[in-house]
Design an enzyme around this catalytic site. Structure first.
Site, PDB file in Angstrom:
ATOM      1  N   TRP A 144       0.856  -1.079   0.061  1.00 24.89           N
ATOM      2  CA  TRP A 144       0.010  -0.021  -0.100  1.00 24.89           C
ATOM      3  C   TRP A 144       0.860   1.324   0.078  1.00 24.89           C
ATOM      4  O   TRP A 144       0.635   2.358  -0.615  1.00 24.89           O
ATOM      5  CB  TRP A 144      -1.011  -0.118   1.148  1.00 24.89           C
ATOM      6  CG  TRP A 144      -1.966  -1.374   1.020  1.00 24.89           C
ATOM      7  CD1 TRP A 144      -2.107  -2.183   1.867  1.00 24.89           C
ATOM      8  CD2 TRP A 144      -2.885  -1.237   0.063  1.00 24.89           C
ATOM      9  NE1 TRP A 144      -3.142  -3.266   1.367  1.00 24.89           N
ATOM     10  CE2 TRP A 144      -3.440  -2.720   0.381  1.00 24.89           C
ATOM     11  CE3 TRP A 144      -3.224  -0.845  -1.135  1.00 24.89           C
ATOM     12  CZ2 TRP A 144      -4.687  -3.139  -0.347  1.00 24.89           C
ATOM     13  CZ3 TRP A 144      -4.292  -1.211  -2.147  1.00 24.89           C
ATOM     14  CH2 TRP A 144      -5.075  -2.513  -1.613  1.00 24.89           C
ATOM     15  N   LYS A 149     -12.397  -2.402   6.770  1.00 25.30           N
ATOM     16  CA  LYS A 149     -11.242  -3.112   7.692  1.00 25.30           C
ATOM     17  C   LYS A 149     -11.970  -3.051   9.096  1.00 25.30           C
ATOM     18  O   LYS A 149     -12.316  -3.938   9.528  1.00 25.30           O
ATOM     19  CB  LYS A 149      -9.929  -2.780   7.616  1.00 25.30           C
ATOM     20  CG  LYS A 149      -9.101  -3.318   6.582  1.00 25.30           C
ATOM     21  CD  LYS A 149      -9.575  -2.937   5.076  1.00 25.30           C
ATOM     22  CE  LYS A 149      -8.675  -3.438   4.074  1.00 25.30           C
ATOM     23  NZ  LYS A 149      -7.737  -2.353   3.325  1.00 25.30           N
ATOM     24  N   ASP A 165      -1.922   6.457   6.337  1.00 20.56           N
ATOM     25  CA  ASP A 165      -2.847   5.605   5.792  1.00 20.56           C
ATOM     26  C   ASP A 165      -3.222   4.689   6.928  1.00 20.56           C
ATOM     27  O   ASP A 165      -2.582   4.023   7.255  1.00 20.56           O
ATOM     28  CB  ASP A 165      -2.383   4.988   4.715  1.00 20.56           C
ATOM     29  CG  ASP A 165      -3.597   3.862   4.104  1.00 20.56           C
ATOM     30  OD1 ASP A 165      -4.399   3.568   4.572  1.00 20.56           O
ATOM     31  OD2 ASP A 165      -3.028   3.227   2.889  1.00 20.56           O
TER      32      ASP A 165
HETATM   33  C1  PLP Z   1      -7.009  -2.003   2.157  1.00 20.01           C
HETATM   34  C2  PLP Z   1      -6.090  -0.993   2.178  1.00 20.01           C
HETATM   35  C3  PLP Z   1      -5.936  -0.041   0.962  1.00 20.01           C
HETATM   36  C4  PLP Z   1      -6.842   0.041   0.269  1.00 20.01           C
HETATM   37  O1  PLP Z   1      -8.096   0.103   0.326  1.00 20.01           O
HETATM   38  P1  PLP Z   1      -9.288   0.682  -0.814  1.00 20.01           P
HETATM   39  O2  PLP Z   1     -10.363   1.142   0.086  1.00 20.01           O
HETATM   40  O3  PLP Z   1      -9.664  -0.697  -1.426  1.00 20.01           O
HETATM   41  O4  PLP Z   1      -8.778   1.542  -1.706  1.00 20.01           O
HETATM   42  C5  PLP Z   1      -5.098   0.970   1.183  1.00 20.01           C
HETATM   43  N1  PLP Z   1      -4.502   0.924   2.369  1.00 20.01           N
HETATM   44  C6  PLP Z   1      -4.222   0.133   3.453  1.00 20.01           C
HETATM   45  C7  PLP Z   1      -3.403   0.078   4.690  1.00 20.01           C
HETATM   46  C8  PLP Z   1      -5.350  -0.952   3.168  1.00 20.01           C
HETATM   47  O5  PLP Z   1      -5.351  -1.924   4.082  1.00 20.01           O
END
Ligand code: PLP
Length: 360
Positions: A102, A196, A172
């Site tokens: 990511w 999540k 993030d």
């Molecule tokens: C799942 C995830 C993403 C991607 O998220 P989307 O909502 O599918 O764009 C980005 N960063 C992390 C740390 C993630 O766990």
């Protein structure tokens, strides 16, 4: 009714209480004669839902009044572009720490709009640790520093936040928001896709400090400008209404549970049950360096691919679902987000111990 122990990394398990509440309100929300899915986003009821969700999230995370809370769409992946588009306001330089897939995507997207300095990386050891970060590694003239607090695929979490001086820290937090206590004032911006630890896919939470709004690059599309959503209280266009509603129920549920401190305590207990077993097992072992271990995503292997496959398949027959590791890592991964009950982890460990006995 039978509920699986769902260890999916995302979309992920939700609290049963939340699903039941949503079920009870599905067809007729509080006497309106309609579902939240069918309701105008300008209606008094829906505005109330959004307002409560925001207030409850502010209480949970102790978000100060100089931060905006936005309910956006496009997932965390859209934030990989929105962050540079909005925060490249001076030097157009950013420091990014590369701790996994990511982070790499965040780097690739930000590179389209400015100069990216990869401050540190753990790619040398397949991202099994969080690099040591010291203040002198960061460029004081950068517009922001970007980190991925929890690395969903590799199962690492920052043991502590880096000291980046006065440069805004962007995080993030998609896979560990609301799982442990963070001091929001340490960040300029926090973003997280919902699927999540917050609710269903479709809504992305952005928490942004006031002074970072309103400096977007000139060519920034209207929908990708934070100011658009700040000025319109996340209602510039139709928001992801139902996802916001469920997120609101999750926030209420967490407040009833005792807030983030109580959740964090439970999460640490759950994670320790699995880590303690992995550390004592002769068959299974964790893949992450101890100080960087995530309490949300726990990858592990037997060291034998065939045995991994057998374990995943037998676990599934015993109602432990989605334990397959990410396709880039292999092995197993147990995602034990907030909504995974403690019992799900203890039962998984019992099952693993039995599997170990049969295969030793
Ligand atoms: C799942 C995830 C993403 C991607 O998220 P989307 O909502 O599918 O764009 C980005 N960063 C992390 C740390 C993630 O766990």
């Amino acid at each position: 009714m039978s509920r699986a122990y769902n260890f999916s990394a995302g979309p992920a398990t939700l609290p049963l209480e939340v699903l039941e509440k949503a079920q009870s309100e599905l067809i007729d929300y509080k006497g309106t004669g309609m579902s939240v899915m069918e309701m105008s986003h300008r209606s008094k009821e829906f505005i109330e839902i959004t307002k409560n969700a925001e207030e409850n999230l502010r209480r949970l995370m102790n978000i100060p009044s100089n931060y905006h809370v936005l309910f956006l769409q496009g997932g965390a992946s859209t934030q990989f572009a929105m962050v540079p588009l909005n925060l490249f306001s001076n030097s157009k330089k950013a420091d990014i720490v590369n701790t996994g897939a990511w982070s790499k995507k965040a780097i690739a997207e930000a590179k389209r709009y400015g100069t990216i300095n990869v401050v540190a990386s753990s790619e040398d050891k397949t991202f099994t640790y969080i690099p040591e970060l010291t203040k002198d590694m960061f460029d004081p003239s950068a517009d922001y520093v970007h980190i991925t607090t929890n690395n969903t695929i590799y199962g690492t979490v920052y043991p502590e936040l880096p000291d980046v001086g006065d440069v805004p820290l962007v995080a993030d937090m998609s896979s560990n928001i609301l799982s442990q206590d963070y001091d929001v004032t340490k960040f300029g911006l926090i973003y997280a896709g919902a699927q999540k630890n917050i609710g269903p896919a479709g809504v992305t939470i952005v928490i942004i400090r006031d002074d970072l709004v309103g400096h977007a690059l000139e060519f920034t599309p209207t929908m990708l400008n934070y100011k658009t959503h700040v000025d319109n209280e996340s209602m510039f266009n139709t928001p992801p209404c139902y996802s916001i509603y469920i997120a609101g129920l999750v926030f209420e549920y967490l407040l009833h549970l005792g807030g983030i401190a109580a959740m964090e305590k439970l999460n640490r207990e759950k994670a320790n049950i699995l880590y303690d077993y992995l550390d004592s097992s002769n068959l299974f072992k964790g893949t992450v360096e101890k100080r960087s271990r995530s309490i949300m995503n726990i990858p592990f292997v037997t060291g034998n691919e065939e045995l991994d496959t057998k374990f995943i398949s037998e676990a599934s027959k015993h109602n432990f679902k989605t334990l397959k590791g990410h396709r880039t890592v292999g092995g197993m991964r147990a995602s034990i987000y907030n909504a995974m009950p403690r019992e799900g982890v203890t039962k998984l460990v019992e099952f693993m111990a039995e599997f170990e006995k049969e295969h030793s």
